[in-house]
Design an enzyme around this catalytic site. Structure first.
Site, short mmCIF file in Angstrom:
data_model
loop_
_atom_site.label_atom_id
_atom_site.label_comp_id
_atom_site.label_asym_id
_atom_site.label_seq_id
_atom_site.Cartn_x
_atom_site.Cartn_y
_atom_site.Cartn_z
N CYS A 133 15.69 -123.35 -38.39
CA CYS A 133 16.28 -123.74 -39.67
C CYS A 133 16.54 -122.59 -40.63
CB CYS A 133 15.38 -124.75 -40.38
SG CYS A 133 14.40 -125.80 -39.33
N ASP A 184 22.56 -126.57 -38.28
CA ASP A 184 21.92 -125.25 -38.26
C ASP A 184 21.30 -124.91 -36.91
OD1 ASP A 184 20.00 -127.18 -38.60
OD2 ASP A 184 19.01 -126.24 -40.30
N ASN A 185 21.06 -125.87 -36.06
CA ASN A 185 20.53 -125.58 -34.72
C ASN A 185 20.69 -126.81 -33.83
OD1 ASN A 185 17.72 -125.78 -36.65
ND2 ASN A 185 17.88 -127.28 -35.00
#
Length: 490
Positions: A34, A268-269
């Site tokens: 994050c 974000d991921n």
């Protein structure tokens, strides 16, 4: 090629953004965690340049050092100078609002309206910094459910904006981050959904870094139940994000700005649920953790485009600045604008041949009392002592994806100097580490390329050339995504 499954929590988002614009099927984060990933989104820089290593203050997450350095050069600063009206709502960085790092009174430069979550993702019982003032929330769905609150405040911002200046909104809902609290009306949805059992699901981590060799295989039934429940609840939380997208686009249409606004949807991921017998998390070098969704619609972008060229989260900041009219040669970024890929009439450009993925592992200096045999240095440990991270889960990878080669080469910073190599053309699920089968000259070339990437900055990072004001909306959610695993498609 990415195949969309019929059942999905994001039907409206796919129709309103993806089908109406461009879908990037090879979008990646440069680090699968994050805070460092979000820092890369904001700055357009690799982690080795913005120096955010993990989610802790000691790892530079929203620290005073971050605030004095990279944050002061993030892309909202440039938008603000161009008289954009800027609005942020939702999760910013994991340690934002901590007293030792400016408390709720700290507003990152460049933001006119600031509604930021203090700390990590929550749905109820959280604190916001609202324009530098503390605002506490309880457990009322109508008043406090964070995804809906972000939606409502963004709609209010659009109603009250000045039509004389362009605007930029960055909306960062908690979904589908734990604790996976769905809105009341969605808590019974997807009752029959389970994490798909294809790809690398529950496969042993043979010839992989030791952290991938330690999970129990096959996974116990209680672990399967746990990850299936997590998968289902994540989908339930995303239904409110899907509603957010629909309401935002309706509002833009009603104020006659829809056709004049670029809208980005990404994460974000990535995320895994059972791949290589790891229950739930991210932080790994594999496709399921480093791939993210990316869909964009806006002026000059033809609908129903599926784009294959690789795009990174460090490319978001320069693309937004490119759209706003900033001369990118004046900006300190490692990424590049991908505006030309979406709207070829506006620019000319070519795709990067390779890129870097890097991660600094986290661990605890003392032994976990529940897992004494494992020793110190691990973290994110689940029942049965399956740990998702460790100090020596520190790696750097070269990912090559240029139409002719589809390879990944990774080195670990550990006592073994462990290396993993994958040919994703023949092995899309990364089941076989081929490091012992590859020509040593190729390994040497990949090693040298990795060394250069790990120290690159700005123009020395290989990618495509750097080269109008529009309204912009960026939706940063946490939807897992992979072009190989149908469980993670939208």
């Amino acid at each position: 090629m990415c195949l969309f499954v019929l059942q999905t929590p994001m039907k409206k988002t796919k129709a309103l953004i993806g089908d109406a614009g461009a879908t990037f099927v090879n979008a990646f984060t440069v680090t699968p965690l994050c805070c460092p990933s979000r820092s890369s989104v904001l700055t357009g820089r690799y982690p080795h340049n913005h120096e955010v290593r993990n989610n802790s203050l000691s790892g530079n997450c929203s620290s005073l050092q971050w605030q004095k350095g990279p944050e002061a050069e993030a892309f909202p600063v440039y938008l603000n100078k161009l008289k954009y009206q800027t609005f942020f709502a939702g999760k910013y960085l994991n340690q934002y609002g901590k007293k030792e790092a400016g408390d709720v009174g700290h507003i990152p430069p460049g933001w006119d309206q600031w509604h930021a979550l203090v700390g990590n993702s929550q749905y109820y019982n959280y604190t916001l910094s609202v324009n530098a003032k503390e605002e506490k929330h309880g457990d009322s769905y109508e008043k406090d459910y964070l995804t809906d609150l972000i939606t409502n405040r963004s709609l209010n911002f659009l109603d009250n904006r000045s039509p004389q200046h362009p605007f930029f909104l960055m909306l960062s809902p908690p979904a589908p981050h734990s604790p996976w609290t769905a809105a009341p009306q969605y808590q019974k949805e997807f009752g029959d959904v389970k994490a798909p059992r294809d790809g690398s699901f529950d496969k042993p981590g043979k010839d992989k870094h030791w952290l991938l060799r330690q999970p129990i295989n096959p996974m116990p039934s209680k672990t399967l139940d746990y990850l299936d429940n997590a998968y289902r609840r994540r989908w339930q939380t995303l239904l409110s994000v899907d509603d957010m997208v629909e309401l935002l686009l309706k509002k833009l249409d009603s104020i006659k700005e829809l056709d004049n606004t670029y809208i980005f949807y990404t994460s974000d991921n990535g995320y895994h649920t059972g791949q290589f017998s790891l229950p739930i998390d991210k932080r790994q070098l594999y496709e399921f953790d480093i791939r993210v969704p990316l869909m964009v619609r806006g002026p000059g972008i033809k609908p129903n485009q599926t784009l294959q060229a690789p795009v990174l989260n460090i490319d978001l900041a320069p693309t937004i600045l490119d759209i706003s009219g900033v001369n990118l040669s004046t900006v300190n970024v490692d990424g590049q604008s991908f505006l030309s890929q979406m709207a070829p009439s506006l620019r000319n450009g070519t795709a990067r041949p390779f890129f870097l993925v890097e991660y600094t592992g986290e661990g605890h200096p003392t032994t976990d009392p529940a897992c004494p045999k494992l020793g110190p240095g691990l973290s994110q440990c689940f029942p049965d002592c399956v740990c998702e991270d460790a100090f020596n889960n520190t790696y750097a990878c070269v990912r090559t994806l240029d139409g002719q080669q589809n390879l990944q080469y990774c080195e670990f910073a550990d006592s073994e100097s462990f290396v993993e190599v994958y040919n994703l053309t023949s092995d899309p699920h990364q089941l076989e580490n081929i490091v012992k089968k590859v020509d040593p000259t190729i390994l040497q070339a990949m090693n040298q390329r990795l060394i250069k990437l790990q120290s690159c900055a700005g123009d020395s990072c290989p990618d495509f050339p750097k080269y109008r004001t529009f309204p912009l909306i960026s939706l940063i959610t946490r939807l897992c995504f992979s072009s190989c695993d149908k469980s993670q498609n939208i």
